[in-house]
Scaffold this motif. Structure first.
Motif, PDB file in Angstrom:
ATOM      1  N   ARG A 213       0.873  -1.176   0.000  1.00 35.91           N
ATOM      2  CA  ARG A 213       0.000   0.000   0.000  1.00 35.91           C
ATOM      3  C   ARG A 213       0.906   1.221   0.000  1.00 35.91           C
ATOM      4  O   ARG A 213       1.625   1.477   0.970  1.00 35.91           O
ATOM      5  CB  ARG A 213      -0.900  -0.009   1.219  1.00 35.91           C
ATOM      6  N   VAL A 214       0.904   1.962  -1.093  1.00 40.24           N
ATOM      7  CA  VAL A 214       1.843   3.068  -1.285  1.00 40.24           C
ATOM      8  C   VAL A 214       1.105   4.398  -1.191  1.00 40.24           C
ATOM      9  O   VAL A 214       0.064   4.594  -1.838  1.00 40.24           O
ATOM     10  CB  VAL A 214       2.570   2.961  -2.643  1.00 40.24           C
ATOM     11  N   HIS A 215       1.632   5.306  -0.385  1.00 41.39           N
ATOM     12  CA  HIS A 215       1.095   6.651  -0.226  1.00 41.39           C
ATOM     13  C   HIS A 215       2.184   7.649  -0.614  1.00 41.39           C
ATOM     14  O   HIS A 215       3.372   7.395  -0.414  1.00 41.39           O
ATOM     15  CB  HIS A 215       0.670   6.888   1.220  1.00 41.39           C
ATOM     16  N   ALA A 216       1.795   8.795  -1.139  1.00 41.11           N
ATOM     17  CA  ALA A 216       2.768   9.805  -1.551  1.00 41.11           C
ATOM     18  C   ALA A 216       2.177  11.194  -1.351  1.00 41.11           C
ATOM     19  O   ALA A 216       0.960  11.380  -1.435  1.00 41.11           O
ATOM     20  CB  ALA A 216       3.169   9.616  -3.016  1.00 41.11           C
ATOM     21  N   VAL A 217       3.062  12.163  -1.102  1.00 40.72           N
ATOM     22  CA  VAL A 217       2.606  13.534  -0.903  1.00 40.72           C
ATOM     23  C   VAL A 217       3.564  14.499  -1.588  1.00 40.72           C
ATOM     24  O   VAL A 217       4.775  14.270  -1.646  1.00 40.72           O
ATOM     25  CB  VAL A 217       2.493  13.871   0.606  1.00 40.72           C
ATOM     26  N   GLU A 218       2.995  15.577  -2.127  1.00 42.32           N
ATOM     27  CA  GLU A 218       3.782  16.634  -2.776  1.00 42.32           C
ATOM     28  C   GLU A 218       3.107  17.973  -2.523  1.00 42.32           C
ATOM     29  O   GLU A 218       1.889  18.095  -2.633  1.00 42.32           O
ATOM     30  CB  GLU A 218       3.892  16.379  -4.278  1.00 42.32           C
ATOM     31  N   LEU A 219       3.898  18.978  -2.178  1.00 35.98           N
ATOM     32  CA  LEU A 219       3.362  20.297  -1.851  1.00 35.98           C
ATOM     33  C   LEU A 219       3.144  21.164  -3.081  1.00 35.98           C
ATOM     34  O   LEU A 219       2.109  21.813  -3.219  1.00 35.98           O
ATOM     35  CB  LEU A 219       4.317  21.002  -0.876  1.00 35.98           C
ATOM     36  N   SER A 220       4.114  21.204  -3.991  1.00 40.37           N
ATOM     37  CA  SER A 220       4.047  22.100  -5.143  1.00 40.37           C
ATOM     38  C   SER A 220       2.902  21.733  -6.084  1.00 40.37           C
ATOM     39  O   SER A 220       2.813  20.587  -6.541  1.00 40.37           O
ATOM     40  CB  SER A 220       5.372  22.038  -5.922  1.00 40.37           C
ATOM     41  N   PRO A 221       2.031  22.700  -6.426  1.00 41.99           N
ATOM     42  CA  PRO A 221       0.945  22.399  -7.366  1.00 41.99           C
ATOM     43  C   PRO A 221       1.458  21.914  -8.722  1.00 41.99           C
ATOM     44  O   PRO A 221       0.871  20.990  -9.312  1.00 41.99           O
ATOM     45  CB  PRO A 221       0.213  23.737  -7.500  1.00 41.99           C
ATOM     46  N   ALA A 222       2.540  22.508  -9.212  1.00 45.32           N
ATOM     47  CA  ALA A 222       3.070  22.106 -10.520  1.00 45.32           C
ATOM     48  C   ALA A 222       3.603  20.683 -10.479  1.00 45.32           C
ATOM     49  O   ALA A 222       3.326  19.869 -11.372  1.00 45.32           O
ATOM     50  CB  ALA A 222       4.167  23.073 -10.955  1.00 45.32           C
ATOM     51  N   ALA A 223       4.387  20.368  -9.442  1.00 48.01           N
ATOM     52  CA  ALA A 223       4.926  19.022  -9.321  1.00 48.01           C
ATOM     53  C   ALA A 223       3.806  18.015  -9.067  1.00 48.01           C
ATOM     54  O   ALA A 223       3.831  16.892  -9.595  1.00 48.01           O
ATOM     55  CB  ALA A 223       5.963  18.963  -8.200  1.00 48.01           C
ATOM     56  N   TYR A 224       2.830  18.395  -8.258  1.00 46.53           N
ATOM     57  CA  TYR A 224       1.704  17.508  -7.970  1.00 46.53           C
ATOM     58  C   TYR A 224       0.983  17.111  -9.262  1.00 46.53           C
ATOM     59  O   TYR A 224       0.561  15.952  -9.410  1.00 46.53           O
ATOM     60  CB  TYR A 224       0.731  18.179  -7.004  1.00 46.53           C
TER      61      TYR A 224
END
Length: 302
Positions: free
Chosen positions: A159-170
């Motif tokens: 079960r893999v979860h991921a997070v990114e803050l930047s809207p462009a990178a997201y």
């Protein structure tokens, strides 16, 4: 009848690549022959291996290729020109606004994959867990989604979860992780996944780690085109790693493991961030394929 000497000169791919490579080398590009081959393959819709079959590059395609070579000579990243980056066994869409994954990070991803596969994450509280439960991995600062996608691709039971803050990178991560079954969220890695506190087996992260004072030493492609929030992290480059240490301790179950990338000059300083807190066991630093200090791993103590 057209005479033989009136026929236009043929442009074999190997000659076109050779001339472009010389131009890129003069511009200071580190891998001129490789980059020239990739760019020509891109405009021709083939692979570098397929170029051996190209006896004559059409004039319109040659013009498009020359334009890309000019941009690469100006040190625009190769991956921005092709729109694609390769990472382990997966392909990623990349472009302006997202950090281009580097080959050295593949070693860190490989460590996380091995931890999930081999059950190395099962520690002190194993007796209290369902041995058949899917291992849980969290990729903090996922960027393009490279590590998260590799985990899902190579350990399909996780079960893999991921997070990114930047809207462009997201936006790139969302595109790259579509259909992979990854729980992708937009937010700050310092506070993400409150719903997973104390349950995670593996935390993996490629955080920003370049000291602000090292601006001039950063490769032109990265300094001018990668998002700065993915590169720089305070005066000593360790600010994000300090945040990671605190958040990983909250997310991991007892015996869970964390792995994170750092600069090659941080082979002692980065592990020390974890060792100094007393929360971690088995703090180890690892080298990349070039023999340089590259990433640290640690296990959350009981």
């Amino acid at each position: 009848m057209t005479k033989a000497h009136d026929a236009p000169a043929r442009r074999p791919a190997r000659a076109v690549v050779r001339a472009a490579a010389e131009r890129l080398a003069t511009a200071g590009v580190e891998s001129p022959a490789y980059d020239a081959g990739e760019l020509l393959a891109h405009v021709l819709g083939t692979t570098r291996g397929g170029l051996v079959l190209v006896d004559d590059v059409p004039t319109p395609r040659l013009a498009a290729f020359d334009a890309l070579v000019e941009r690469r000579a100006a040190r625009e990243p190769l991956q921005h020109l092709t729109g694609v980056a390769h990472f382990r066994h997966v392909e990623l869409a990349v472009g302006p606004g997202v950090f281009v994954p580097r080959p050295e990070t593949e070693v860190l991803a490989g460590w996380a994959i091995d931890a999930l596969r081999q059950g190395q994450v099962r520690g002190a509280d194993e007796a209290h867990r369902d041995a058949r439960a899917a291992p849980v991995a969290v990729d903090l600062c996922t960027g393009s989604g490279a590590i998260a996608k590799s985990l899902a691709d190579e350990v399909p039971g996780a079960r893999v979860h991921a997070v990114e803050l930047s809207p462009a990178a997201y936006a790139f991560a969302e595109r790259n992780l579509a259909g992979m079954g990854v729980d992708l969220r937009q937010g700050d890695f310092a506070t993400a996944f409150d719903d997973l506190l104390g349950t995670v087996d593996v935390v993996v992260c490629n955080p920003p780690y370049i000291p602000l004072e090292a601006w001039e030493s950063v490769a032109q492609e990265a300094r001018d085109h990668d998002p700065h929030e993915a590169l720089f992290s305070g005066q000593d480059g360790l600010d994000a790693i300090r945040v990671l240490e605190r958040r990983a301790a909250q997310l991991l179950r007892a015996g869970g493991v964390v792995g994170f990338e750092h600069a090659d000059v941080q082979g002692e300083a980065a592990p020390a961030v974890f060792s100094a807190t007393g929360r971690w066991a088995d703090v180890r630093d690892h080298r990349d394929l070039a023999g340089r200090p590259r990433f640290t791993t640690a296990r959350l103590a009981r």
